[in-house]
Design an enzyme around this catalytic site. Structure first.
Site, PDB file in Angstrom:
ATOM      1  N   GLN A  88       0.811  -1.213   0.000  1.00 53.44           N
ATOM      2  CA  GLN A  88       0.000   0.000   0.000  1.00 53.44           C
ATOM      3  C   GLN A  88       0.845   1.265   0.000  1.00 53.44           C
ATOM      4  O   GLN A  88       0.296   2.368  -0.001  1.00 53.44           O
ATOM      5  CB  GLN A  88      -0.916  -0.007   1.234  1.00 53.44           C
ATOM      6  CG  GLN A  88      -1.902  -1.153   1.244  1.00 53.44           C
ATOM      7  CD  GLN A  88      -2.651  -1.267   2.569  1.00 53.44           C
ATOM      8  OE1 GLN A  88      -2.424  -0.516   3.507  1.00 53.44           O
ATOM      9  NE2 GLN A  88      -3.555  -2.244   2.646  1.00 53.44           N
ATOM     10  N   HIS A 150      -0.900   0.001   5.700  1.00 48.82           N
ATOM     11  CA  HIS A 150      -1.346   0.982   6.693  1.00 48.82           C
ATOM     12  C   HIS A 150      -0.326   2.097   6.917  1.00 48.82           C
ATOM     13  O   HIS A 150       0.007   2.439   8.044  1.00 48.82           O
ATOM     14  CB  HIS A 150      -1.681   0.287   8.022  1.00 48.82           C
ATOM     15  CG  HIS A 150      -2.821  -0.671   7.934  1.00 48.82           C
ATOM     16  ND1 HIS A 150      -3.395  -1.260   9.050  1.00 48.82           N
ATOM     17  CD2 HIS A 150      -3.523  -1.158   6.863  1.00 48.82           C
ATOM     18  CE1 HIS A 150      -4.378  -2.064   8.673  1.00 48.82           C
ATOM     19  NE2 HIS A 150      -4.461  -2.013   7.343  1.00 48.82           N
ATOM     20  N   TYR A 253      -8.816   7.296  20.013  1.00 45.55           N
ATOM     21  CA  TYR A 253      -9.953   6.813  19.234  1.00 45.55           C
ATOM     22  C   TYR A 253     -10.151   5.306  19.351  1.00 45.55           C
ATOM     23  O   TYR A 253     -11.026   4.748  18.696  1.00 45.55           O
ATOM     24  CB  TYR A 253      -9.821   7.275  17.786  1.00 45.55           C
ATOM     25  CG  TYR A 253     -10.056   8.773  17.712  1.00 45.55           C
ATOM     26  CD1 TYR A 253     -11.327   9.286  17.534  1.00 45.55           C
ATOM     27  CD2 TYR A 253      -9.006   9.665  17.935  1.00 45.55           C
ATOM     28  CE1 TYR A 253     -11.552  10.654  17.528  1.00 45.55           C
ATOM     29  CE2 TYR A 253      -9.224  11.031  17.944  1.00 45.55           C
ATOM     30  CZ  TYR A 253     -10.498  11.519  17.745  1.00 45.55           C
ATOM     31  OH  TYR A 253     -10.723  12.882  17.772  1.00 45.55           O
ATOM     32  N   TYR A 264     -10.091 -10.024   9.894  1.00 46.54           N
ATOM     33  CA  TYR A 264     -10.323 -10.579   8.566  1.00 46.54           C
ATOM     34  C   TYR A 264     -10.549 -12.085   8.609  1.00 46.54           C
ATOM     35  O   TYR A 264     -11.191 -12.654   7.727  1.00 46.54           O
ATOM     36  CB  TYR A 264      -9.147 -10.238   7.649  1.00 46.54           C
ATOM     37  CG  TYR A 264      -9.024  -8.755   7.379  1.00 46.54           C
ATOM     38  CD1 TYR A 264      -9.995  -8.075   6.649  1.00 46.54           C
ATOM     39  CD2 TYR A 264      -7.943  -8.023   7.872  1.00 46.54           C
ATOM     40  CE1 TYR A 264      -9.899  -6.723   6.408  1.00 46.54           C
ATOM     41  CE2 TYR A 264      -7.836  -6.662   7.633  1.00 46.54           C
ATOM     42  CZ  TYR A 264      -8.813  -6.019   6.903  1.00 46.54           C
ATOM     43  OH  TYR A 264      -8.712  -4.669   6.678  1.00 46.54           O
TER      44      TYR A 264
END
Length: 372
Positions: A88, A150, A253, A264
């Site tokens: 990514q 990520h 958070y 997953y």
């Protein structure tokens, strides 16, 4: 439900000189067209509007591209810092300094690799119209790791000129709760890379000085509220639990202590969706839509959408319109489900149009304008 039809235009069109295929759609509040401004981009990730009407686009494959006079220039802009393209990671966000017209400064986020692993970096550079100059790394998330996911990388400026940078958990969940580890949070810096004045943890030796928030999994959407100046974000959950959040100084958070998603593999990550000391999301999706890109609509072309939030979706291949009453979602509408494109970025253009980037090896730049 959405109806679309394709129109092939052979000459210039009303809202600019874009003479490529256009697709027309109907939605609950407004009919609109998609104008194809550019295509053939290699996984475009981010878009920035220059004062002269040109546009900068990052390709995750490592190139910075320019659209000038309505045309994608054939050669990439030289001077991009050394980076790694893996998983990514690659060249990610591009963000102009608020006073770009005077100082020509911009900021790039990207993945960088060396013998110690990969990480997220941010570099400041000066764009002279042809190439990047005076490139300087101002932020590097530490420690590095061998994972290639990520990286996050979304950036935004607040009204005081502080730079916000998201860093993902790098696929290692506990890192998001480790405040001596730069992964899994949002960092607030000056344009020179120093901790911004007033950062919430400056006097706390157990937290890195640049942290503004932590407990964030992988923020890939960030924008500033046009009235309040608050920084709004969204982040990827695992299987479910994508979130929309407003950044609050020092807030946790919750990832991975709380989540609306599961692993997953199907195994639960947490049995809690909230707990004391955790900032709850404004909105969440379950199942996951894989959100990427976020923008408030503030233009004049679509008065029906004024103040609405638009979010791109990679997995679900759509554009989501959210209407908030204060901090409560009162309307949610799926746009472009028949387009079948992974929407990577959503931008409010200075022309009053919404601009979209699609994530593929033949990525496109779309411009949303009224149907008539």
């Amino acid at each position: 439900m959405f109806i679309f039809r394709t129109l092939i235009l052979l000459a210039g069109v009303a809202f600019g000189s874009y003479a490529l295929a256009q697709q027309t759609f109907s939605s609950d509040l407004a009919d609109f067209r998609l104008q194809t401004v550019a295509e053939g981009l290699n996984h475009p990730w981010s878009l920035a509007f220059l004062p002269d009407g040109s546009k900068l686009i990052t390709e995750r494959a490592g190139q910075l591209r320019l659209i000038k006079n309505g045309k994608l220039q054939p050669e990439p802009i030289p001077g991009v810092p050394e980076l790694v393209v893996a998983g990514q990671g690659g060249l990610l966000d591009v963000l102009l300094h608020p006073e770009f017209a005077d100082n020509r400064l911009l900021f790039l986020s990207y993945a960088h690799g060396n013998s110690e692993g990969m990480t997220t970096r941010v570099a400041r550079a000066r764009f002279d119209g042809e190439r990047l100059q005076d490139v300087e790394v101002i932020f590097e998330a530490l420690p590095r790791s061998g994972t290639s996911r990520h990286f996050a990388g979304r950036m935004e400026f607040d009204s005081d000129g502080n730079l916000y940078i998201s860093v993902g958990d790098r696929g290692d969940k506990p890192r998001a709760q480790d405040t001596r580890d730069d992964a899994g949070g949002v960092h607030r810096l000056t344009i020179n890379g120093e901790p911004a004045p007033g950062n919430p943890f400056l006097t706390d030796d157990s937290v890195n000085d640049t942290f503004f928030t932590y407990g964030n999994r992988n923020i890939q959407g960030m924008t500033r509220h046009p009235q309040t100046g608050e920084i709004w974000t969204h982040e990827h959950g695992p299987r479910g639990g994508d979130e929309v959040n407003v950044l609050k100084a020092g807030a946790n958070y919750g990832w991975p202590k709380v989540t609306y998603g599961i692993g997953y593999s199907g195994i639960p990550i947490s049995d809690k969706t909230t707990m004391p000391g955790i900032t709850d999301p404004l909105h969440y999706w379950d199942p996951s839509i894989a959100p990427s890109g976020i923008a408030f609509y503030t233009g004049d072309l679509f008065p029906e959408w004024q103040g609405d939030v638009f979010v791109g979706a990679l997995k679900m291949r759509k554009l989501v319109r959210l209407r908030f009453d204060n901090k409560d979602v009162v309307q949610e509408e799926d746009l472009l489900p028949d387009l079948n494109e992974r929407i990577r970025a959503v931008n409010m253009g200075p022309d009053g149009a919404l601009w979209l980037l699609t994530d593929s090896s033949k990525g496109k730049v779309y411009r949303m304008v009224p149907a008539k």
